[in-house]
Scaffold this active site. Sequence first.
Site, PDB file in Angstrom:
ATOM      1  CG  ASP A  53      -1.688   1.237   1.424  1.00 40.57           C
ATOM      2  OD1 ASP A  53      -2.361   1.654   0.465  1.00 40.57           O
ATOM      3  OD2 ASP A  53      -1.622   1.825   2.523  1.00 40.57           O
ATOM      4  CG  ASP A  75      -1.880   7.825   0.189  1.00 39.55           C
ATOM      5  OD1 ASP A  75      -1.492   8.982   0.396  1.00 39.55           O
ATOM      6  OD2 ASP A  75      -2.179   7.393  -0.939  1.00 39.55           O
ATOM      7  CG  ASP A 123      -2.498   2.816   6.113  1.00 38.38           C
ATOM      8  OD1 ASP A 123      -2.721   2.449   4.938  1.00 38.38           O
ATOM      9  OD2 ASP A 123      -2.886   3.902   6.570  1.00 38.38           O
TER      10      ASP A 123
END
Length: 255
Positions: free
Chosen positions: A13, A15, A194
């Site tokens: 991922d 961001d 996240d």
Amino acid sequence: MRPRLSRLAVLLDVDGTLAPVREHWDEAEVPPATREIIGRLAERAGLVALVSGRPLTDLERMTGRADLPAAGNHGLELRRPGEEGAPLPEVAAHLGALADLMARWRGEFAAAGIGIEDKGATVSFHYRTADDPPAAAELLMGPVAADARAAGLRTTPGRKILEIRPPVEADKGTAVHALLAGRDDLDVAIFIGDDVTDADGWRALSELVAAGRLQRGIAVLACSAETPDGLAERADLVVDGTSGAAAALEALVAD
């Protein structure tokens, strides 16, 4: 024991995992030191790929890499190894509904300070910098989400964000399946994320292990103060935010 790099897939991922979250989404970028680690890892690992809610064009800007395999817009865009990136064919039929939704709410969003991120295949509404974030969240998760669903679109909440997408069967899990399809040379896959949408990628790793296509799948959470409740319990390993994710990647390529 570290997995053999040439038979390892690293799925990332962006961001909140590689790039620190910023007040304005268009200011986020992957730090130079992390870019350098990714470059070294890409030279040695069996696969390094980006799996993000961002469009592919944003991923190129944020990482400085247009050559990495990637899934953008939560799997609605794909760039497989050696191929050009493109949206899934089913997306085009729903772009009009997305545009109409943005037009209906644009004035109210402007008055509330809600940011509109038009990502082509999807649209994200950001309330991190809204004048009244709780009120903006209530507006987005209530009437806006209901309007989107009435138009046949899907809604996905995230970290200070509501994403609207076409009703196409695509998420970070389907993206992982697509990126690893036919890769019999890979034994182990790591997915670092996240947020709740990254759990779809973790699920895909479990499915691939159960199907005998991977020996092991490792779910890594880049944890922060904004980590949703219950997400850490679903991960195999928890690291400290973007710095912890970078350290984990560095450990993979350390001699």
